[in-house]
Design an enzyme around this catalytic site. Structure first.
Site, PDB file in Angstrom:
ATOM      1  N   CYS A 121       0.825  -1.222   0.000  1.00 22.35           N
ATOM      2  CA  CYS A 121       0.000   0.000   0.000  1.00 22.35           C
ATOM      3  C   CYS A 121       0.856   1.268   0.000  1.00 22.35           C
ATOM      4  CB  CYS A 121      -0.952   0.002   1.186  1.00 22.35           C
ATOM      5  SG  CYS A 121      -2.182  -1.295   1.082  1.00 22.35           S
ATOM      6  N   HIS A 261      -2.939   7.184   3.754  1.00 22.47           N
ATOM      7  CA  HIS A 261      -3.453   5.953   3.142  1.00 22.47           C
ATOM      8  C   HIS A 261      -4.801   5.623   3.777  1.00 22.47           C
ATOM      9  CE1 HIS A 261      -3.873   1.998   1.616  1.00 22.47           C
ATOM     10  NE2 HIS A 261      -3.547   1.382   2.727  1.00 22.47           N
ATOM     11  N   ASN A 291     -10.301   0.444   0.898  1.00 21.05           N
ATOM     12  CA  ASN A 291      -8.845   0.447   0.738  1.00 21.05           C
ATOM     13  C   ASN A 291      -8.512   0.006  -0.692  1.00 21.05           C
ATOM     14  OD1 ASN A 291      -6.098  -0.056   0.787  1.00 21.05           O
ATOM     15  ND2 ASN A 291      -6.122  -1.189   2.713  1.00 21.05           N
TER      16      ASN A 291
HETATM   17  O1  UT7 Z   1      -3.621  -1.301   3.679  1.00 23.92           O
HETATM   18  C1  UT7 Z   1      -2.633  -2.083   4.294  1.00 23.92           C
HETATM   19  C2  UT7 Z   1      -2.618  -1.846   5.744  1.00 23.92           C
HETATM   20  N1  UT7 Z   1      -3.821  -2.433   6.362  1.00 23.92           N
HETATM   21  C3  UT7 Z   1      -4.319  -1.855   7.436  1.00 23.92           C
HETATM   22  O2  UT7 Z   1      -3.866  -0.829   7.853  1.00 23.92           O
HETATM   23  C4  UT7 Z   1      -5.446  -2.585   8.165  1.00 23.92           C
HETATM   24  C5  UT7 Z   1      -5.183  -2.569   9.662  1.00 23.92           C
HETATM   25  N2  UT7 Z   1      -6.157  -3.326  10.458  1.00 23.92           N
HETATM   26  C6  UT7 Z   1      -7.432  -2.928  10.604  1.00 23.92           C
HETATM   27  O3  UT7 Z   1      -7.864  -1.972  10.003  1.00 23.92           O
HETATM   28  C7  UT7 Z   1      -8.296  -3.683  11.589  1.00 23.92           C
HETATM   29  O4  UT7 Z   1      -7.499  -4.516  12.376  1.00 23.92           O
HETATM   30  C8  UT7 Z   1      -9.436  -4.503  10.920  1.00 23.92           C
HETATM   31  C9  UT7 Z   1     -10.451  -3.588  10.309  1.00 23.92           C
HETATM   32  C10 UT7 Z   1      -8.852  -5.431   9.861  1.00 23.92           C
HETATM   33  C11 UT7 Z   1     -10.149  -5.355  11.968  1.00 23.92           C
HETATM   34  O5  UT7 Z   1     -10.641  -4.516  13.026  1.00 23.92           O
HETATM   35  P1  UT7 Z   1     -10.323  -4.864  14.543  1.00 23.92           P
HETATM   36  O6  UT7 Z   1     -10.958  -3.838  15.350  1.00 23.92           O
HETATM   37  O7  UT7 Z   1      -8.831  -5.026  14.672  1.00 23.92           O
HETATM   38  O8  UT7 Z   1     -11.098  -6.216  14.750  1.00 23.92           O
HETATM   39  P2  UT7 Z   1     -10.530  -7.650  15.186  1.00 23.92           P
HETATM   40  O9  UT7 Z   1      -9.839  -8.315  14.063  1.00 23.92           O
HETATM   41  O10 UT7 Z   1      -9.798  -7.526  16.484  1.00 23.92           O
HETATM   42  O11 UT7 Z   1     -11.888  -8.399  15.487  1.00 23.92           O
HETATM   43  C12 UT7 Z   1     -12.745  -8.008  16.551  1.00 23.92           C
HETATM   44  C13 UT7 Z   1     -14.006  -8.836  16.504  1.00 23.92           C
HETATM   45  C14 UT7 Z   1     -13.751 -10.342  16.383  1.00 23.92           C
HETATM   46  O12 UT7 Z   1     -14.757 -11.015  17.097  1.00 23.92           O
HETATM   47  P3  UT7 Z   1     -14.469 -11.600  18.560  1.00 23.92           P
HETATM   48  O13 UT7 Z   1     -13.318 -12.547  18.398  1.00 23.92           O
HETATM   49  O14 UT7 Z   1     -14.134 -10.414  19.402  1.00 23.92           O
HETATM   50  O15 UT7 Z   1     -15.756 -12.261  18.926  1.00 23.92           O
HETATM   51  C15 UT7 Z   1     -13.927 -10.596  14.910  1.00 23.92           C
HETATM   52  O16 UT7 Z   1     -14.328 -11.928  14.647  1.00 23.92           O
HETATM   53  O17 UT7 Z   1     -14.761  -8.475  15.348  1.00 23.92           O
HETATM   54  C16 UT7 Z   1     -15.054  -9.645  14.589  1.00 23.92           C
HETATM   55  N3  UT7 Z   1     -15.115  -9.266  13.182  1.00 23.92           N
HETATM   56  C17 UT7 Z   1     -16.252  -8.898  12.587  1.00 23.92           C
HETATM   57  N4  UT7 Z   1     -17.506  -8.762  13.035  1.00 23.92           N
HETATM   58  C18 UT7 Z   1     -18.439  -8.344  12.171  1.00 23.92           C
HETATM   59  C19 UT7 Z   1     -14.097  -9.221  12.286  1.00 23.92           C
HETATM   60  N5  UT7 Z   1     -14.567  -8.810  11.097  1.00 23.92           N
HETATM   61  C20 UT7 Z   1     -15.904  -8.596  11.254  1.00 23.92           C
HETATM   62  C21 UT7 Z   1     -16.920  -8.164  10.390  1.00 23.92           C
HETATM   63  N6  UT7 Z   1     -18.177  -8.053  10.893  1.00 23.92           N
HETATM   64  N7  UT7 Z   1     -16.704  -7.849   9.108  1.00 23.92           N
END
Ligand code: UT7
Length: 351
Positions: A121, A261, A291
């Site tokens: 990215c 970004h 993104n």
């Molecule tokens: O462009 C290259 C660089 N990329 C980035 O900068 C991306 C960086 N990362 C992020 O933006 C975030 O980490 C994400 C958007 C990918 C994920 O958000 P998060 O707040 O870190 O969520 P998480 O992965 O910690 O998941 C939290 C909860 C989980 O459930 P439990 O285990 O707490 O029950 C996931 O299963 O949210 C759940 N979850 C969802 N729930 C509903 C993950 N994706 C979804 C979804 N809908 N789409």
């Protein structure tokens, strides 16, 4: 600093254009595909919809060509005047030849050399720094740099943790030399290769060629450990922005725009807050495109072109797979939209 003439040659963006495909994939549609909601995606990431290139047989070059055709029209550039054309990104038409070669062919760019750059990215930011070298040395006078991605091809639409994040789109800039005190002023670019394991696409390269097994194991899709990437993105983008501001004696008041970004609205807000910038100075369009990797920064500049003014101090910052990250400080070259096909010069002196 004034825009006075100096002997130093700098690389300056003299035009910008973008293209996004028509099909819009909404959060509502996604919530019928996987267990997710508009509320979760908006509150955790800030994306409402993304554009997807649906037509079969069309690669990223199709979107890139449309963006460059608009760029040529806006800047009055003829294909034969271009002396370097670069496509940057991670979703090339084919492993080889370079997608830039295919784009050049489709556009009739015949007096140039062309190649691809991949820095995740951060591809557009790293490429802009690289292109500036060709301008500053006098090697090139008209460079077309394209950030374009068809990320939908790498998205697993059964994986709710990644499928809401990515979209398709393209944007291109024209880069030319100037001896005015405008253009690319300074930059910091960094890589930490140990970060690769948090964001990658495993199969299809020389380490793990495509096979029935790789397809069966779903190894041709994006793998991301979201939290590890999130933490690194917040700290590294903020670090390099602050470092570059200090190096160039820039206070938050001196900065007209931050162009981060567009991966997650929470990362964007954290970066803006860390440098003490008010919200109105931060370019944000993640809500409508998601993104788009190498295309996020130029798509922002394209969307906000009408609000930019000559001499604006603009900070670009990115973080991506690799890990790669960095920050550019540039001075914008013209006022508002520059579109010669509409008789608008943006106040830029035409050679
Ligand atoms: O462009 C290259 C660089 N990329 C980035 O900068 C991306 C960086 N990362 C992020 O933006 C975030 O980490 C994400 C958007 C990918 C994920 O958000 P998060 O707040 O870190 O969520 P998480 O992965 O910690 O998941 C939290 C909860 C989980 O459930 P439990 O285990 O707490 O029950 C996931 O299963 O949210 C759940 N979850 C969802 N729930 C509903 C993950 N994706 C979804 C979804 N809908 N789409």
């Amino acid at each position: 600093m004034s825009n006075t003439n100096s002997n130093r040659i700098r690389a300056v963006i003299t035009g910008i254009a973008g293209y996004v495909p028509d099909y819009i994939l909404t959060n509502e549609e996604l919530s019928r595909m996987v267990d997710t909601t508009d509320e979760w995606i908006m509150s955790r990431v800030g994306i409402r919809e993304r554009h997807i290139l649906k037509e079969s047989g069309k690669g990223v070059s199709c979107m890139a060509v449309k963006a460059v055709e608009r760029l040529f029209a806006k800047t009055g550039t003829k294909p034969e005047e271009v002396d370097l054309l670069v496509w940057c990104g991670v979703t090339g038409d084919m492993p080889f030849p370079a997608t830039a070669n295919i784009i050049s062919d489709k556009l009739g760019v015949k007096n140039a050399f062309s190649f691809d750059i991949n820095a995740g990215c951060s591809s557009f930011l790293f490429s802009l720094v690289t292109m500036a070298q060709f301008i500053e040395t006098g090697r090139c006078r008209k460079i077309v740099l394209i950030g374009a991605e068809k990320l939908s091809m790498y998205v697993d639409y059964t994986d709710r943790s990644t499928c809401p994040l990515f979209g398709d789109g393209a944007a291109a800039v024209l880069i030319e030399p100037t001896t005015d005190n405008l253009g690319l002023m300074d930059s910091i670019t960094r890589t930490d290769g140990s970060g690769w394991k948090h964001l990658f696409l495993q199969a299809g390269g020389s380490a793990l060629p495509a096979s029935m097994e790789t397809v069966f194991r779903r190894q041709h899709y994006i793998h991301q450990e979201g939290q590890a990437v999130f933490k690194a993105a917040v700290s590294k983008m903020g670090d390099t922005v602050l470092e570059l501001m200090e190096k160039n004696n820039l206070s938050p008041d001196d900065i007209s725009w931050l162009v981060p970004h567009q991966a997650n609205l929470r990362i964007i807000n954290a970066t803006g807050n860390r440098i003490g910038l008010s919200k109105e100075k931060v370019m944000i369009n993640i809500e409508k495109y998601g993104n788009t990797s190498s295309a996020t920064v130029p798509l922002c500049l394209w969307d906000f072109e009408s609000q930019l003014k000559k001499g604006d101090n603009i900070i670009l910052t990115t973080f991506g797979a690799g890990f790669t990250w960095g920050t550019i400080y540039l001075k914008w070259a013209y006022d508002g939209v520059r579109d010669l096909s509409q008789g608008l010069t943006g106040g830029l002196k035409i050679n």
